[in-house]
Scaffold this motif. Structure first.
Motif, PDB file in Angstrom:
ATOM      1  N   GLY A  41      16.612 -19.662-102.040  1.00  0.00           N
ATOM      2  CA  GLY A  41      15.724 -18.551-101.777  1.00  0.00           C
ATOM      3  C   GLY A  41      16.255 -17.720-100.632  1.00  0.00           C
ATOM      4  O   GLY A  41      17.310 -18.012-100.061  1.00  0.00           O
ATOM      5  N   GLU A  85      10.242 -17.819-101.083  1.00  0.00           N
ATOM      6  CA  GLU A  85       9.531 -18.559-100.044  1.00  0.00           C
ATOM      7  C   GLU A  85       8.479 -17.681 -99.371  1.00  0.00           C
ATOM      8  O   GLU A  85       8.626 -16.463 -99.298  1.00  0.00           O
ATOM      9  CB  GLU A  85      10.494 -19.071 -98.960  1.00  0.00           C
ATOM     10  N   CYS A 102       7.260 -22.275-102.084  1.00  0.00           N
ATOM     11  CA  CYS A 102       8.443 -21.798-102.801  1.00  0.00           C
ATOM     12  C   CYS A 102       8.054 -21.633-104.261  1.00  0.00           C
ATOM     13  O   CYS A 102       7.908 -22.623-104.983  1.00  0.00           O
ATOM     14  CB  CYS A 102       9.592 -22.779-102.661  1.00  0.00           C
TER      15      CYS A 102
END
Length: 115
Positions: free
Chosen positions: A106, A6, A22
């Motif tokens: 993430g 991210e 992302c």
């Protein structure tokens, strides 16, 4: 190996905008359900938005009309455009991928909205 990275978080005043990205590797964003979640201090992680392989989208009621999830197939990247930000949007935002029965996350990006 699946990686979700991210970027785009930061500090913004109420009413402002941010665009989160992302970047995915190890999976193809068009073939899976991709999403954004957020977690504020002292609160549970919550769904913000999702996008399916058929580009179907789903949003939390608290962000409908302000946030938009999208993807760039060529860049294998998912975005979250956040407009008219409010202090209650302050949280760590996480990218999420559902690949079959597996779920990937993430590392998160901080979004802080000042009043």
């Amino acid at each position: 190996q699946v990686q979700l990275v991210e970027s785009g978080g930061g500090l913004v005043q109420a009413g402002g905008s941010l665009r989160l990205s992302c970047a995915a590797s190890g999976i193809i964003v068009t073939a899976n359900v991709m999403g954004w979640y957020r977690q504020a201090p002292g609160k549970q992680r919550e769904l913000v938005a999702t996008i399916t392989s058929a580009r179907g989208t789903n949003y939390a009621d608290s962000v409908k009309g302000r946030f938009t999830i999208s993807r760039d197939n060529a860049k294998n990247t998912v975005f979250l455009q956040m407009n008219n930000l409010k202090p209650e949007d302050t949280a760590v935002y996480y990218c999420n991928a559902k690949v079959g029965f597996k779920v990937y996350w993430g590392q998160g990006t901080q979004v802080t909205v000042s009043s």
